[in-house]
Design a protein around this motif. Sequence first.
Motif, PDB file in Angstrom:
ATOM      1  N   GLY A   1      -5.306  -3.975  -3.644  1.00 17.23           N
ATOM      2  CA  GLY A   1      -4.254  -4.721  -3.703  1.00 17.23           C
ATOM      3  C   GLY A   1      -2.539  -4.087  -5.137  1.00 17.23           C
ATOM      4  O   GLY A   1      -1.812  -3.796  -5.191  1.00 17.23           O
ATOM      5  N   GLY A   2      -3.726  -3.807  -5.879  1.00 19.54           N
ATOM      6  CA  GLY A   2      -3.203  -2.439  -7.446  1.00 19.54           C
ATOM      7  C   GLY A   2      -2.510  -1.639  -5.938  1.00 19.54           C
ATOM      8  O   GLY A   2      -1.359  -0.927  -6.775  1.00 19.54           O
ATOM      9  N   ALA A   3      -3.109  -0.489  -5.587  1.00 20.08           N
ATOM     10  CA  ALA A   3      -2.605   0.286  -4.977  1.00 20.08           C
ATOM     11  C   ALA A   3      -1.479   0.252  -3.946  1.00 20.08           C
ATOM     12  O   ALA A   3      -0.445   1.222  -3.880  1.00 20.08           O
ATOM     13  CB  ALA A   3      -4.033   0.970  -4.037  1.00 20.08           C
ATOM     14  N   ILE A   4      -1.579  -1.200  -2.671  1.00 22.79           N
ATOM     15  CA  ILE A   4       0.256  -1.481  -2.910  1.00 22.79           C
ATOM     16  C   ILE A   4       1.560  -1.172  -3.689  1.00 22.79           C
ATOM     17  O   ILE A   4       2.105  -0.830  -3.046  1.00 22.79           O
ATOM     18  CB  ILE A   4      -0.257  -2.986  -1.862  1.00 22.79           C
ATOM     19  N   LEU A   5       1.714  -2.055  -4.380  1.00 20.86           N
ATOM     20  CA  LEU A   5       2.580  -1.838  -5.676  1.00 20.86           C
ATOM     21  C   LEU A   5       2.930  -0.490  -6.090  1.00 20.86           C
ATOM     22  O   LEU A   5       3.494  -0.276  -6.592  1.00 20.86           O
ATOM     23  CB  LEU A   5       1.710  -3.318  -6.569  1.00 20.86           C
TER      24      LEU A   5
ATOM     25  N   PRO B   1       1.159   8.130 -10.566  1.00 24.70           N
ATOM     26  CA  PRO B   1       0.504   7.232 -10.041  1.00 24.70           C
ATOM     27  C   PRO B   1      -1.248   6.651 -10.289  1.00 24.70           C
ATOM     28  O   PRO B   1      -1.319   5.435  -9.841  1.00 24.70           O
ATOM     29  CB  PRO B   1       0.862   6.996  -8.460  1.00 24.70           C
ATOM     30  N   VAL B   2      -1.527   7.695 -10.082  1.00 27.59           N
ATOM     31  CA  VAL B   2      -2.950   7.293 -10.092  1.00 27.59           C
ATOM     32  C   VAL B   2      -3.031   7.223 -12.014  1.00 27.59           C
ATOM     33  O   VAL B   2      -4.001   6.203 -12.063  1.00 27.59           O
ATOM     34  CB  VAL B   2      -3.693   9.084  -9.692  1.00 27.59           C
ATOM     35  N   VAL B   3      -2.845   7.696 -12.708  1.00 23.03           N
ATOM     36  CA  VAL B   3      -2.998   7.514 -13.854  1.00 23.03           C
ATOM     37  C   VAL B   3      -2.446   5.444 -14.056  1.00 23.03           C
ATOM     38  O   VAL B   3      -3.172   4.735 -14.479  1.00 23.03           O
ATOM     39  CB  VAL B   3      -2.227   7.983 -15.119  1.00 23.03           C
ATOM     40  N   VAL B   4      -1.411   5.338 -13.598  1.00 18.82           N
ATOM     41  CA  VAL B   4      -0.803   3.626 -13.960  1.00 18.82           C
ATOM     42  C   VAL B   4      -2.290   3.248 -13.155  1.00 18.82           C
ATOM     43  O   VAL B   4      -2.572   1.640 -13.552  1.00 18.82           O
ATOM     44  CB  VAL B   4       0.022   4.186 -13.062  1.00 18.82           C
TER      45      VAL B   4
ATOM     46  N   SER C   1       7.660   5.164  -4.428  1.00 17.56           N
ATOM     47  CA  SER C   1       7.391   5.499  -3.163  1.00 17.56           C
ATOM     48  C   SER C   1       6.667   7.059  -2.938  1.00 17.56           C
ATOM     49  O   SER C   1       6.915   8.125  -1.509  1.00 17.56           O
ATOM     50  CB  SER C   1       9.183   6.604  -3.222  1.00 17.56           C
ATOM     51  N   LEU C   2       5.434   6.359  -1.971  1.00 15.65           N
ATOM     52  CA  LEU C   2       4.555   6.970  -1.903  1.00 15.65           C
ATOM     53  C   LEU C   2       4.371   6.633  -0.255  1.00 15.65           C
ATOM     54  O   LEU C   2       4.563   5.204  -0.199  1.00 15.65           O
ATOM     55  CB  LEU C   2       3.079   6.926  -2.753  1.00 15.65           C
ATOM     56  N   PRO C   3       3.927   7.603   0.536  1.00 15.30           N
ATOM     57  CA  PRO C   3       3.777   7.169   2.092  1.00 15.30           C
ATOM     58  C   PRO C   3       2.251   6.972   2.310  1.00 15.30           C
ATOM     59  O   PRO C   3       2.058   6.986   3.677  1.00 15.30           O
ATOM     60  CB  PRO C   3       3.748   8.774   3.147  1.00 15.30           C
ATOM     61  N   GLY C   4       1.999   5.716   1.822  1.00 17.15           N
ATOM     62  CA  GLY C   4       0.371   5.418   2.221  1.00 17.15           C
ATOM     63  C   GLY C   4       1.097   3.921   3.062  1.00 17.15           C
ATOM     64  O   GLY C   4       2.136   2.956   2.971  1.00 17.15           O
ATOM     65  N   LEU C   5      -1.172   3.639   3.018  1.00 23.12           N
ATOM     66  CA  LEU C   5      -0.447   1.947   3.274  1.00 23.12           C
ATOM     67  C   LEU C   5       0.274   1.398   2.590  1.00 23.12           C
ATOM     68  O   LEU C   5       0.659   0.634   3.536  1.00 23.12           O
ATOM     69  CB  LEU C   5      -1.499   1.732   4.059  1.00 23.12           C
ATOM     70  N   GLY C   6       0.161   1.349   1.701  1.00 21.17           N
ATOM     71  CA  GLY C   6       0.739   0.041   0.297  1.00 21.17           C
ATOM     72  C   GLY C   6       2.838   0.347   0.797  1.00 21.17           C
ATOM     73  O   GLY C   6       2.733  -1.388   1.207  1.00 21.17           O
ATOM     74  N   ALA C   7       3.105   1.169   0.933  1.00 23.55           N
ATOM     75  CA  ALA C   7       4.196   0.881   1.014  1.00 23.55           C
ATOM     76  C   ALA C   7       4.987   0.816   2.129  1.00 23.55           C
ATOM     77  O   ALA C   7       5.796  -0.823   2.391  1.00 23.55           O
ATOM     78  CB  ALA C   7       4.632   2.447   0.978  1.00 23.55           C
ATOM     79  N   VAL C   8       4.354   1.396   3.534  1.00 20.23           N
ATOM     80  CA  VAL C   8       4.001   0.046   4.715  1.00 20.23           C
ATOM     81  C   VAL C   8       3.746  -0.777   5.216  1.00 20.23           C
ATOM     82  O   VAL C   8       4.753  -2.007   5.767  1.00 20.23           O
ATOM     83  CB  VAL C   8       3.232   1.035   5.838  1.00 20.23           C
ATOM     84  N   THR C   9       2.925  -1.582   4.641  1.00 24.64           N
ATOM     85  CA  THR C   9       2.018  -2.691   4.046  1.00 24.64           C
ATOM     86  C   THR C   9       3.608  -3.752   3.504  1.00 24.64           C
ATOM     87  O   THR C   9       4.208  -5.148   4.312  1.00 24.64           O
ATOM     88  CB  THR C   9       1.009  -3.406   3.533  1.00 24.64           C
ATOM     89  N   VAL C  10       4.091  -3.761   2.781  1.00 24.96           N
ATOM     90  CA  VAL C  10       5.590  -3.791   1.747  1.00 24.96           C
ATOM     91  C   VAL C  10       6.952  -4.003   3.274  1.00 24.96           C
ATOM     92  O   VAL C  10       6.744  -5.072   3.406  1.00 24.96           O
ATOM     93  CB  VAL C  10       5.182  -3.428   0.523  1.00 24.96           C
ATOM     94  N   GLN C  11       6.952  -3.253   3.258  1.00 24.59           N
ATOM     95  CA  GLN C  11       7.361  -2.635   4.762  1.00 24.59           C
ATOM     96  C   GLN C  11       7.436  -4.048   6.203  1.00 24.59           C
ATOM     97  O   GLN C  11       8.981  -4.535   6.143  1.00 24.59           O
ATOM     98  CB  GLN C  11       8.191  -1.015   5.337  1.00 24.59           C
ATOM     99  N   ALA C  12       6.806  -3.843   6.277  1.00 28.10           N
ATOM    100  CA  ALA C  12       6.148  -4.751   7.364  1.00 28.10           C
ATOM    101  C   ALA C  12       6.322  -6.152   7.367  1.00 28.10           C
ATOM    102  O   ALA C  12       6.892  -6.784   7.761  1.00 28.10           O
ATOM    103  CB  ALA C  12       4.632  -4.331   7.931  1.00 28.10           C
ATOM    104  N   ALA C  13       6.113  -6.227   6.016  1.00 24.54           N
ATOM    105  CA  ALA C  13       6.531  -8.054   5.430  1.00 24.54           C
ATOM    106  C   ALA C  13       7.516  -8.248   5.336  1.00 24.54           C
ATOM    107  O   ALA C  13       8.284  -8.871   5.686  1.00 24.54           O
ATOM    108  CB  ALA C  13       5.332  -7.843   4.188  1.00 24.54           C
ATOM    109  N   LEU C  14       8.508  -7.279   4.525  1.00 27.86           N
ATOM    110  CA  LEU C  14       9.803  -7.576   4.564  1.00 27.86           C
ATOM    111  C   LEU C  14      10.588  -7.891   5.553  1.00 27.86           C
ATOM    112  O   LEU C  14      11.337  -7.973   6.503  1.00 27.86           O
ATOM    113  CB  LEU C  14      11.016  -6.276   3.926  1.00 27.86           C
ATOM    114  N   GLY C  15       9.667  -6.893   7.117  1.00 23.98           N
ATOM    115  CA  GLY C  15      10.710  -6.943   8.438  1.00 23.98           C
ATOM    116  C   GLY C  15       9.779  -7.750   9.150  1.00 23.98           C
ATOM    117  O   GLY C  15      10.011  -7.780  10.350  1.00 23.98           O
ATOM    118  N   SER C  16       9.056  -8.695   8.908  1.00 26.29           N
ATOM    119  CA  SER C  16       7.982  -9.182   9.859  1.00 26.29           C
ATOM    120  C   SER C  16       7.007  -8.552  10.481  1.00 26.29           C
ATOM    121  O   SER C  16       7.292  -9.024  11.879  1.00 26.29           O
ATOM    122  CB  SER C  16       8.749 -10.917  10.197  1.00 26.29           C
TER     123      SER C  16
END
Length: 337
Positions: free
Chosen positions: A274-278, A206-209, A284-299
């Motif tokens: 923004g790149g960190a979110i993707l 993830p860091v290198v990408v 599948s890292l438990p950071g704010l990025g994944a939570v943000t995507v889940q929050a958007a999908l779940g309104s």
Amino acid sequence: MTRSPAATRRSRHLGGAGAVVRRRLLVAGPVLVATSMGMFALGAASPIDPAQQYAGAAAFTADPENLAQIRANWGVDDPLPVQYARWVTNLLRGDLGWSTSRHEPVTSVIAARAGWTLLLVGTALALVLVASLLLGSLAAYRRGGLFDRGLRAVAYAIASMPVFWLGLAAIALFALALGWLPAGGLTDITATRTSWGDVAHHLVLPVVVLAVSQVPWFVLFVRDTVAESLRDDHVLAARARGLPGRTVLFGHALRTGLLPFLTLIGTHLPELVGGAILVETVFSLPGLGAVTVQAALGSDFPLLAAITVITTTVVLAANLVTDLAYAAADPRVRLDG
């Protein structure tokens, strides 16, 4: 007692820094208000009933009076200005609301995951800085050569690739095909505890990408600024004195080119976040990025609004720190100008 000229200049410089901070705060206020109002308007315009969303599948069999009581407790039916004022008041008190998708306070959601996002972004940024300064300086020193042309071609090619595509390609190559690195998560499936060695092993990809996705523009910027610095009089004089090429490059040209590089870091911070979110979503890292995507999908607008306001605040603060660092690195810059 007469003050020395150096003390007078230092006093003026500190006064100029205070003026910059005050001006930035005057700008940050309206920006944060506009951001919060925009997120609140999006949440208010949603056709999803927060009470039904909170109840989940039980909403289909729940008593309408119970749902109405939930709406009354949350003040969902109050006028929008009243709801917004209450939300801002709670926000200033540190109460970020209730996450309707995760069924826990927004503060708890962010506190449990912000550290992992900061670790990812901070490590990737450090890697970007080291790689871009080294590669960009070498390309400038060999401007027009094979290394310079090849580096620019690779940089433009990488810049055209979406970060999620880079993540999927890295997983396919290094995790699935070669088996060198894990494909995601922070620990192995069979791990019974979290160790820093295991976390570091899982964060390599993830860091290198994330770093690779951001490094092209930094490399090109350093290459251009250092190439321009190599034509400055003091650098040409250093060459004429017979100093080694390494000293001329890193001791003279690079030091001059570092000043505008500080500004680039501040302006590219939102893109890095923004790149960190993707990246967190792909790996599948438990950071704010994944939570943000889940929050958007779940309104989940309370969680989305809080993350957006916090991110905006961090970006504004980073830009302020960048300006102050630029002025500290170059005393000729007038902060009060």
